[in-house]
Scaffold this motif. Sequence first.
Motif, PDB file in Angstrom:
ATOM      1  N   GLU A  58     -39.673  36.953  18.650  1.00 30.08           N
ATOM      2  CA  GLU A  58     -40.815  37.710  19.204  1.00 30.08           C
ATOM      3  C   GLU A  58     -40.561  38.061  20.663  1.00 30.08           C
ATOM      4  OE1 GLU A  58     -45.214  36.735  17.781  1.00 30.08           O
ATOM      5  OE2 GLU A  58     -44.049  34.968  18.300  1.00 30.08           O
ATOM      6  N   HIS A  59     -40.003  37.080  21.402  1.00 31.67           N
ATOM      7  CA  HIS A  59     -39.694  37.309  22.813  1.00 31.67           C
ATOM      8  C   HIS A  59     -38.644  38.403  22.945  1.00 31.67           C
ATOM      9  CE1 HIS A  59     -37.578  36.387  26.681  1.00 31.67           C
ATOM     10  NE2 HIS A  59     -38.797  36.614  27.085  1.00 31.67           N
ATOM     11  N   GLN A  60     -37.612  38.272  22.116  1.00 34.14           N
ATOM     12  CA  GLN A  60     -36.502  39.241  22.138  1.00 34.14           C
ATOM     13  C   GLN A  60     -37.012  40.659  21.896  1.00 34.14           C
ATOM     14  OE1 GLN A  60     -32.956  38.239  21.635  1.00 34.14           O
ATOM     15  NE2 GLN A  60     -32.214  40.334  21.426  1.00 34.14           N
ATOM     16  N   HIS A  61     -37.886  40.786  20.880  1.00 37.25           N
ATOM     17  CA  HIS A  61     -38.393  42.104  20.499  1.00 37.25           C
ATOM     18  C   HIS A  61     -39.256  42.695  21.624  1.00 37.25           C
ATOM     19  CE1 HIS A  61     -39.489  45.283  17.773  1.00 37.25           C
ATOM     20  NE2 HIS A  61     -40.772  45.059  17.995  1.00 37.25           N
ATOM     21  N   ARG A  62     -40.110  41.865  22.199  1.00 40.08           N
ATOM     22  CA  ARG A  62     -40.994  42.346  23.284  1.00 40.08           C
ATOM     23  C   ARG A  62     -40.163  42.677  24.520  1.00 40.08           C
ATOM     24  NH1 ARG A  62     -46.409  40.813  24.067  1.00 40.08           N
ATOM     25  NH2 ARG A  62     -46.537  40.597  21.825  1.00 40.08           N
ATOM     26  N   LYS A  63     -39.148  41.845  24.755  1.00 43.44           N
ATOM     27  CA  LYS A  63     -38.294  42.063  25.929  1.00 43.44           C
ATOM     28  C   LYS A  63     -37.565  43.400  25.805  1.00 43.44           C
ATOM     29  CE  LYS A  63     -36.360  40.282  29.699  1.00 43.44           C
ATOM     30  NZ  LYS A  63     -36.336  38.929  30.209  1.00 43.44           N
ATOM     31  N   GLU A  64     -37.180  43.734  24.561  1.00 44.66           N
ATOM     32  CA  GLU A  64     -36.516  45.037  24.346  1.00 44.66           C
ATOM     33  C   GLU A  64     -37.433  46.191  24.737  1.00 44.66           C
ATOM     34  OE1 GLU A  64     -35.099  44.820  20.305  1.00 44.66           O
ATOM     35  OE2 GLU A  64     -33.552  43.371  20.909  1.00 44.66           O
ATOM     36  N   MET A  65     -38.730  46.016  24.473  1.00 46.09           N
ATOM     37  CA  MET A  65     -39.697  47.054  24.871  1.00 46.09           C
ATOM     38  C   MET A  65     -39.641  47.243  26.394  1.00 46.09           C
ATOM     39  SD  MET A  65     -43.834  46.887  24.513  1.00 46.09           S
ATOM     40  CE  MET A  65     -44.114  45.817  25.923  1.00 46.09           C
ATOM     41  N   PHE A  66     -39.617  46.125  27.128  1.00 46.93           N
ATOM     42  CA  PHE A  66     -39.535  46.217  28.600  1.00 46.93           C
ATOM     43  C   PHE A  66     -38.214  46.863  29.028  1.00 46.93           C
ATOM     44  CE2 PHE A  66     -42.988  43.185  28.534  1.00 46.93           C
ATOM     45  CZ  PHE A  66     -43.717  43.545  29.650  1.00 46.93           C
ATOM     46  N   TYR A 126     -46.753  55.231  27.914  1.00 44.55           N
ATOM     47  CA  TYR A 126     -46.520  55.899  26.626  1.00 44.55           C
ATOM     48  C   TYR A 126     -45.827  54.938  25.654  1.00 44.55           C
ATOM     49  CZ  TYR A 126     -45.041  59.269  23.160  1.00 44.55           C
ATOM     50  OH  TYR A 126     -44.849  59.925  21.969  1.00 44.55           O
ATOM     51  N   ARG A 127     -44.750  54.305  26.124  1.00 44.83           N
ATOM     52  CA  ARG A 127     -43.951  53.466  25.209  1.00 44.83           C
ATOM     53  C   ARG A 127     -44.716  52.234  24.733  1.00 44.83           C
ATOM     54  NH1 ARG A 127     -37.633  53.927  26.112  1.00 44.83           N
ATOM     55  NH2 ARG A 127     -37.664  56.185  26.183  1.00 44.83           N
ATOM     56  N   PHE A 128     -45.402  51.569  25.669  1.00 39.74           N
ATOM     57  CA  PHE A 128     -46.083  50.329  25.283  1.00 39.74           C
ATOM     58  C   PHE A 128     -47.274  50.647  24.358  1.00 39.74           C
ATOM     59  CE2 PHE A 128     -44.701  47.685  29.300  1.00 39.74           C
ATOM     60  CZ  PHE A 128     -43.383  48.073  29.084  1.00 39.74           C
ATOM     61  N   SER A 129     -47.911  51.819  24.578  1.00 44.96           N
ATOM     62  CA  SER A 129     -49.040  52.204  23.712  1.00 44.96           C
ATOM     63  C   SER A 129     -48.556  52.428  22.276  1.00 44.96           C
ATOM     64  CB  SER A 129     -49.695  53.498  24.201  1.00 44.96           C
ATOM     65  OG  SER A 129     -50.201  53.335  25.489  1.00 44.96           O
ATOM     66  N   GLY A 130     -47.326  52.890  22.137  1.00 43.96           N
ATOM     67  CA  GLY A 130     -46.815  53.183  20.789  1.00 43.96           C
ATOM     68  C   GLY A 130     -45.929  52.086  20.230  1.00 43.96           C
ATOM     69  N   HIS A 131     -45.764  50.983  20.981  1.00 42.91           N
ATOM     70  CA  HIS A 131     -44.829  49.930  20.548  1.00 42.91           C
ATOM     71  C   HIS A 131     -45.356  49.184  19.312  1.00 42.91           C
ATOM     72  CE1 HIS A 131     -41.766  46.818  20.939  1.00 42.91           C
ATOM     73  NE2 HIS A 131     -42.722  45.934  20.735  1.00 42.91           N
ATOM     74  N   ARG A 132     -44.435  48.922  18.384  1.00 38.22           N
ATOM     75  CA  ARG A 132     -44.828  48.174  17.188  1.00 38.22           C
ATOM     76  C   ARG A 132     -44.241  46.767  17.221  1.00 38.22           C
ATOM     77  NH1 ARG A 132     -47.697  51.086  13.634  1.00 38.22           N
ATOM     78  NH2 ARG A 132     -47.798  53.298  14.221  1.00 38.22           N
ATOM     79  N   GLU A 133     -45.041  45.808  16.773  1.00 30.13           N
ATOM     80  CA  GLU A 133     -44.595  44.417  16.690  1.00 30.13           C
ATOM     81  C   GLU A 133     -43.591  44.285  15.541  1.00 30.13           C
ATOM     82  OE1 GLU A 133     -45.770  42.191  19.043  1.00 30.13           O
ATOM     83  OE2 GLU A 133     -47.796  41.662  18.414  1.00 30.13           O
ATOM     84  N   LEU A 134     -43.002  43.085  15.393  1.00 31.37           N
ATOM     85  CA  LEU A 134     -42.024  42.885  14.312  1.00 31.37           C
ATOM     86  C   LEU A 134     -42.644  43.139  12.941  1.00 31.37           C
ATOM     87  CD1 LEU A 134     -40.151  39.750  15.679  1.00 31.37           C
ATOM     88  CD2 LEU A 134     -39.139  41.998  15.256  1.00 31.37           C
ATOM     89  N   ASP A 135     -43.963  42.932  12.805  1.00 33.43           N
ATOM     90  CA  ASP A 135     -44.627  43.160  11.509  1.00 33.43           C
ATOM     91  C   ASP A 135     -44.964  44.642  11.280  1.00 33.43           C
ATOM     92  OD1 ASP A 135     -46.753  43.655  13.180  1.00 33.43           O
ATOM     93  OD2 ASP A 135     -47.915  41.883  12.607  1.00 33.43           O
TER      94      ASP A 135
END
Length: 323
Positions: free
Chosen positions: A93-101, A217-226
């Motif tokens: 989860e951390h890895q995926h969120r960190k990729e968003m950043f 823009y990116r964070f508004s459209g970001h999808r979680e691992l699910d």
Amino acid sequence: MSNAGKMPKEEGIDHSVSLIREGYLYILNKRRSFNSDIFETRLLGKKAICMGGKEAAELFYDVEKFKRKDAAPNRVVQTLFGKNGVQALDGQEHQHRKEMFMSIMSHEELTRLTDITKKQWALATTKWEKADQVILYEEAKEILFRTACEWAGVPVQASETKNLTNYFSAMFESAGAIGPTHWMGRNARNHAEKWMQELIEHVRQETITPPENTALYRFSGHRELDGNLLETEVAAVEVINIIRPIVAIAVFINFITLALHHYPEERKKLQAGDEKYAEMFIQEVRRFYPFFPFVTALVKKDFTWNGYQFEKGTLTLLKHWKN
Ligand code: HEM
């Protein structure tokens, strides 16, 4: 560090108040008095381990041994970090969120940030020429707030700038505080989160359209691992996680000014324009005037390190600066 057997222990019922009072110096002072890079204490009514130094840092960032979820004190979550942001995630989860950043940290985007920063400072210095006095810290926070918002694609009305700058700065100014300052910080975070949540809703409904490369823009459209969109509250916390630390750099701008005041010979060296020297100077300012006293994690499972027992669930603090 040698195998020292039993961990040095600070006696007493609880040392949370010493930690708040001594701030940066707490772990350093105790490390010196115990002559050890590691010691046990009691914080917030529970056993805690404090440590510092290179080997301890390597251990602390071992994701098999430590987790960050639920490790930060609630008062820090309520002011500085916000709930369910990247700082409290572990593993995938951390890895995926960190990729968003990291998706907004491209060379191009960082160049854009530098250009906006230069433009905002130039605008401010033109204004200062007509002013009787300039309170650098206050001005720097506002310049950086404008810079951060422009970079992140966040629209701000001129009339809102001052109030919003104050909300964002209250979050880091209140993080270690107790009493009224802490409550001001919580209040500021609530206001800032509400403002940001509305913007995110607008982006999702396409009633505002920030450029595609921006954090908003990116964070508004970001999808979680699910596959689901981030909850609006969490997306707001994460956009704030971009703007707030940029505003906090005002603290370092003040430290830099203080350093140039105390060490005037540095001014000439910097004016010579050697970028490598400027980088060294900045790193030295960060080392000399540290900003973040420590980071926290919880022991994930029982283990032994250098003869010391770490029990599952123990709060562990790592001193985060050199001395
Ligand atoms: C000189 C200024 C800065 C200092 C001293 C600083 C310090 C820190 C520290 C100590 C951490 C915690 C690391 C850990 O959990 O082990 C952190 C994390 C973080 N910082 Fe900064 N920071 C600075 C600037 C920034 C800026 C400008 C941004 C955003 C543009 C930023 C965004 C973040 C984020 C998103 C995290 C969480 C990363 C994660 O959990 O993986 N920081 N920062």
